[in-house]
Design an enzyme around this catalytic site. Structure first.
Site, PDB file in Angstrom:
ATOM      1  N   ASP A 137      84.030  67.545  49.893  1.00 50.84           N
ATOM      2  CA  ASP A 137      84.888  66.536  49.196  1.00 50.84           C
ATOM      3  C   ASP A 137      84.515  65.214  49.383  1.00 50.84           C
ATOM      4  O   ASP A 137      84.317  64.712  50.428  1.00 50.84           O
ATOM      5  CB  ASP A 137      86.196  66.749  49.911  1.00 50.84           C
ATOM      6  CG  ASP A 137      86.715  68.101  49.447  1.00 50.84           C
ATOM      7  OD1 ASP A 137      86.466  68.535  48.815  1.00 50.84           O
ATOM      8  OD2 ASP A 137      87.795  68.397  50.310  1.00 50.84           O
TER       9      ASP A 137
ATOM     10  N   ASP B 130      78.777  66.995  53.596  1.00 53.85           N
ATOM     11  CA  ASP B 130      80.157  67.087  53.298  1.00 53.85           C
ATOM     12  C   ASP B 130      80.324  67.481  51.817  1.00 53.85           C
ATOM     13  O   ASP B 130      79.509  67.420  51.107  1.00 53.85           O
ATOM     14  CB  ASP B 130      80.942  66.022  53.703  1.00 53.85           C
ATOM     15  CG  ASP B 130      82.296  66.094  53.556  1.00 53.85           C
ATOM     16  OD1 ASP B 130      83.041  67.069  53.916  1.00 53.85           O
ATOM     17  OD2 ASP B 130      82.931  65.019  53.120  1.00 53.85           O
TER      18      ASP B 130
END
Length: 330
Positions: free
Chosen positions: A131, A129
């Site tokens: 963020d 991922d």
């Protein structure tokens, strides 16, 4: 392990030890990571830490663990990686209770090994991922703050990360708040993206063993593209913001990169690059990453929300991304 260690147990283990060492009434037997764990061990755990000053309390906890399990001897191995953390592995005949594990010093990342780990020393795939995992911020929250709608968007983001909102719906709600903002804020944010501590060291070690590195993000293409170039990633996936006349239109175009899309990235990339079973790793922090970490052979929750932490195979609770190579087998 380093020669600066002061605790006798860790001094012995660091110094190419003799096979056995007596400490606090226990007999410790050394083995190496590359060798088979002692045959009598049903479980193993890895203890990862940064601060050498905690070694006395860690050694005391190891002795307490053995006493609680009524053991007179323990098998222990030093786990060495390129990144600057410290790790030992304990081989034990029975699985400790959750209550006993909870007494481990809080500065230590404890991982209980219940099955085969992906092999660091063989090519693999890491899907990350972006963020709050590869970078320290939530890009849409930062864009919103720059556009003057920070509070409205942050509230929606938090509900989405907790799994309270459908991701695509929440994404479109948040992006709509950006309508009319100057598109220059995207480049401004790209120029100042704060990488997550430990990210570059972790990626360097994985690259040295020919791992493929991918970001799959519910964020936006300018930011993942910036990371791809900066970090020499193999592939990136994210949502595309619509820009018209130098302004954000408040919409995204194309297929939304949602939780299922991110899970599909794990399967698609592993097929494209012929990554064998057992060598697919994913890491994230929010509920939206649950399908991705479950699609991988080994899913890691990083400073994660409770729902993801419960679904993952391993957790990094407090230290940085340098922990990840220690969760793999060399």
């Amino acid at each position: 392990m380093e020669s600066l260690n002061q605790n006798p147990l860790f001094v012995w283990l660091a110094a190419n030890p003799l096979p056995r060492f007596e400490y606090q009434g226990l007999s410790f037997e050394a083995y190496q990571e590359s060798s088979t764990r002692p045959s009598q061990s049903g479980f193993a755990m890895r203890l990862i830490y940064e601060d050498l000053s905690i070694e006395d309390s860690l050694a005391a906890w190891i002795v307490s663990l053995a006493n609680s399990l009524k053991l007179t001897s323990l098998s222990i191995a030093p786990i060495r990686r390129q990144v600057a953390l410290h790790c030992v592995e304990l081989a034990i005949p029975v699985e400790p209770s959750a209550e006993l594990l909870a007494t481990c010093p809080s500065q230590v990342e404890l991982h209980l090994i219940r099955g085969p780990l992906p092999k660091l020393s063989e090519p693999g795939l890491l899907v990350m991922d972006m963020d709050s995992t590869a970078i320290q911020i939530e890009c849409i929250d930062e864009l919103a703050a720059m556009a003057g709608v920070g509070e409205q968007v942050a509230a929606i983001t938090e509900r989405a990360m907790q799994g309270e909102l459908d991701f695509e719906q929440s994404l479109r709600q948040r992006v709509a708040q950006l309508q009319g903002a100057d598109a220059q804020i995207i480049q401004t944010l790209c120029d100042t993206l704060p990488l997550m501590p430990g990210l570059e060291a972790m990626l360097t070690e994985l690259k040295s063993h020919h791992w493929r590195l991918v970001v799959a993000s519910g964020g936006f293409t300018p930011f993942v593209g910036h990371l791809k170039q900066l970090l020499n990633l193999d592939a990136v996936f994210a949502n595309e913001l619509v820009i018209a006349d130098g302004k954000l239109a408040g919409t995204v175009t194309g297929k939304v990169v949602d939780a299922q899309f991110k899970a599909d990235v794990v399967n698609r990339c592993s097929q494209d690059w012929l990554i064998p079973a057992g060598q697919r790793v994913a890491i994230g922090d929010g509920a939206n990453d649950i399908p991705m970490v479950q699609a991988a052979d080994f899913g890691i929750a990083f400073h994660a929300k409770p729902k993801l932490a419960a679904a993952a195979d391993a957790r990094i609770r407090s230290l940085d991304l340098r922990v990840l190579p220690y969760l793999l087998q060399f």
